[in-house]
Write an enzyme that holds these catalytic residues in place. Structure first.
Site, mmCIF file in Angstrom:
data_model
loop_
_atom_site.group_PDB
_atom_site.id
_atom_site.type_symbol
_atom_site.label_atom_id
_atom_site.label_comp_id
_atom_site.label_asym_id
_atom_site.label_seq_id
_atom_site.Cartn_x
_atom_site.Cartn_y
_atom_site.Cartn_z
ATOM 1 N N LYS A 126 0.822 -1.217 0.000
ATOM 2 C CA LYS A 126 0.000 0.000 0.000
ATOM 3 C C LYS A 126 0.855 1.266 0.000
ATOM 4 C CE LYS A 126 -4.244 -2.076 1.523
ATOM 5 N NZ LYS A 126 -3.783 -3.495 1.622
HETATM 6 C C1 LIG Z 1 -4.319 -4.578 0.909
HETATM 7 C C2 LIG Z 1 -3.490 -5.806 0.798
HETATM 8 C C3 LIG Z 1 -3.802 -6.834 -0.130
HETATM 9 C C4 LIG Z 1 -5.031 -6.790 -1.014
HETATM 10 O O1 LIG Z 1 -4.957 -5.796 -1.991
HETATM 11 P P1 LIG Z 1 -6.288 -5.332 -2.796
HETATM 12 O O2 LIG Z 1 -5.854 -4.153 -3.560
HETATM 13 O O3 LIG Z 1 -7.288 -4.980 -1.706
HETATM 14 O O4 LIG Z 1 -6.736 -6.470 -3.626
HETATM 15 C C5 LIG Z 1 -2.945 -7.923 -0.204
HETATM 16 N N1 LIG Z 1 -1.872 -8.028 0.595
HETATM 17 C C6 LIG Z 1 -1.539 -7.078 1.503
HETATM 18 C C7 LIG Z 1 -0.349 -7.282 2.387
HETATM 19 C C8 LIG Z 1 -2.336 -5.930 1.634
HETATM 20 O O5 LIG Z 1 -2.006 -5.003 2.557
#
Ligand SMILES: *Cc1c(COP(=O)(O)O)cnc(C)c1O
Length: 483
Positions: A126
């Site tokens: 993120k």
């Molecule tokens: C948010 C997140 C995901 C999922 O990503 P999306 O964009 O919601 O599909 C997968 N792995 C981690 C570690 C995350 O923080």
């Protein structure tokens, strides 16, 4: 570049990138998408192959945000994608690459690798988009002489990525609700050790759902929201999606030597934000063979890609798993893909997502549209806790590489979709230290901890304990916005 809503509101109106940057949903509850996807020429692909990450980000983003002056956008991408920010690399890697590609080996004739997206400040993918959002928001607010108070709820990952992106930013405050005493010591320390005066950690006496309900209640008080300039940074934000398009290009260039080659990506998925960016990269013309959607036991998306049925889950059917950032009951970005799948027909999208609200889902199995899933390159799979433990152990033994539980979901599912001669790139979405319990279970040892995080649990913490009470949270916001 003009943007439109997946549900058709305001068709014919002009929405620029800057117009939709700070907002969330469109007025009709739909999601924003570009009126058409920009195409990448063969010449551009050739030229982009050798660009540093920040300049590649500039090239891609400028196709979607032509209302931001080029010199400003270049300054913003160079400020965001620095080796100093994405510095939590493994010993033998260069932080200059921002998203290094780690080769594992060849399995079933397919070169298998990890694209590391978790070398940023909070060790999760993120950060890739959120760091850019922080700089974009500050830039846009400053230009218009505005301020923004971001209100959010977190059980760990998203909240800390938002705080690290917004700390010290002019015109922005963050009020982040988290469940008091319910996060791991590491996650708590990551968030609460921030001392920046514009970051407020509110430890709510309750669970994550209580935190989310409070945020919803405050957001539904439209007068309060307007008066105190309350906003969010959730995963449906368009700028977050588009920022993620960049690393699909970067990963492609790292895994290939010529633009005649094709690659596949496997994406650990929850809200469909990350893999939606892969879909957009493909629509722009990046030579992607397959986009593999990997879910955990919360398999809403895997079910859709196998059967054509989209069925959102009730709270009681949503599992708490060892890959918690993928524990979703519905996938909030999925509507963007459905819009494209249905040939961009907003009336049908509106009807389908009404069905989701009223009947809990929809079924495309019988319609010709579902067959088109293949044209878009999508396949899927799911993993269980035992699968993840096994994948963590196997990758550690075979390739001397420690992966986190979410990446383990991806790796397990990637192996079900290997094709000889086609590189398979698994997106690494977090570092193992964030999910230490499962690492200890799988490997009987402590997770690797990047040097910058040693002793983080003993740093002084700054947070405010509040009861799970909407009015008390509002009072806190009012008292700290100086409005
Ligand atoms: C948010 C997140 C995901 C999922 O990503 P999306 O964009 O919601 O599909 C997968 N792995 C981690 C570690 C995350 O923080």
């Amino acid at each position: 570049m003009n943007y439109l809503s997946t549900r058709g509101a305001g068709a014919g109106e002009r929405h620029t990138f800057s117009n939709i940057l700070l907002g969330g949903l469109a007025s009709d509850g739909g999601l924003y998408l570009p009126a058409e996807y920009p195409r990448v020429t063969a010449d551009e692909l050739t030229r982009w192959r050798t660009l540093p990450y920040a300049d590649l980000a500039f090239e891609i983003l400028s196709k979607f945000s032509d209302d931001i002056p080029a010199e400003d956008l270049r300054m913003l991408t160079r400020r965001t994608y620095t080796a100093a920010t994405y510095c939590n690399v493994r010993d033998d890697e260069s932080a200059e690459q921002i998203t290094p590609l780690k080769t594992l080996g060849v399995e079933n004739g397919a070169p298998l690798s990890l694209l590391e997206l978790s070398n940023g400040p909070t060790l999760a993918f993120k950060d890739m988009a959120m760091q850019l959002i922080g700089n974009l928001f500050e830039y846009a607010l400053e230009k218009n002489g505005e301020t923004l108070n971001i209100l959010g709820a977190t059980s760990g990952d998203t909240g800390s990525a938002a705080e690290y992106a917004m700390r010290g930013k002019k015109g922005i405050r963050v009020f982040m609700l988290s469940p008091h005493l319910k996060m791991s010591a590491f996650q708590t320390a990551q968030m609460y050790s921030l001392q920046d005066p514009n970051i407020f950690n509110l430890a709510v006496e309750g669970n994550f759902d209580n935190c989310q309900d409070i945020v919803k209640a405050v957001s539904n008080d439209h007068a309060f929201k307007a008066k105190y300039k309350i906003g969010t940074v959730n995963s449906i934000n368009w700028a977050r999606v588009v920022a993620q398009v960049v690393y699909y290009f970067k990963g492609y260039f790292a895994a290939t030597r010529s633009n005649d080659q094709r690659v596949s990506f496997t994406v650990p998925s929850g809200n469909f934000g990350n893999v939606c960016a892969g879909h957009i990269a493909r629509m722009m013309g990046l030579p992607i063979e397959k986009l593999v959607v990997a879910t955990n036991e919360n398999d809403v998306l895997d079910e859709f890609f196998r059967t054509g049925i989209y069925r959102v889950r009730k709270a009681a059917e949503t599992y708490h798993t060892s890959s918690p950032s993928m524990d979703i009951s519905k996938a909030s970005n999925f509507e963007r893909f459905v819009f494209d799948l249905l040939g961009r027909d907003p009336a049908r999208v509106l009807q389908l997502f009404r069905d989701v609200e009223e009947k809990g889902g929809f079924d495309l199995a019988a319609s010709g549209d579902f067959a088109r899933v293949q044209e878009f390159g999508f396949v899927s799979g799911r993993s269980s806790h035992a699968d993840r433990v096994e994948a963590i152990r196997d990758v550690f033994e075979r390739y001397d590489t420690m992966i986190d539980t979410h990446t383990a979901d991806g790796l397990k599912v990637a192996r079900e979709h290997l094709q000889p001669g086609i590189p398979m790139i698994v997106l690494e979405t977090a570092q193992p230290i964030k999910f230490g319990e499962t690492i200890r279970e799988a490997l009987l040892r402590e997770p690797e901890r990047p040097a910058a995080f040693s002793g983080i649990e003993s740093l002084p913490q700054r947070f405010e304990v509040l009861p799970a009470d909407v009015q008390r949270v509002k009072d806190f916001v009012v008292a700290h916005t100086g409005a």
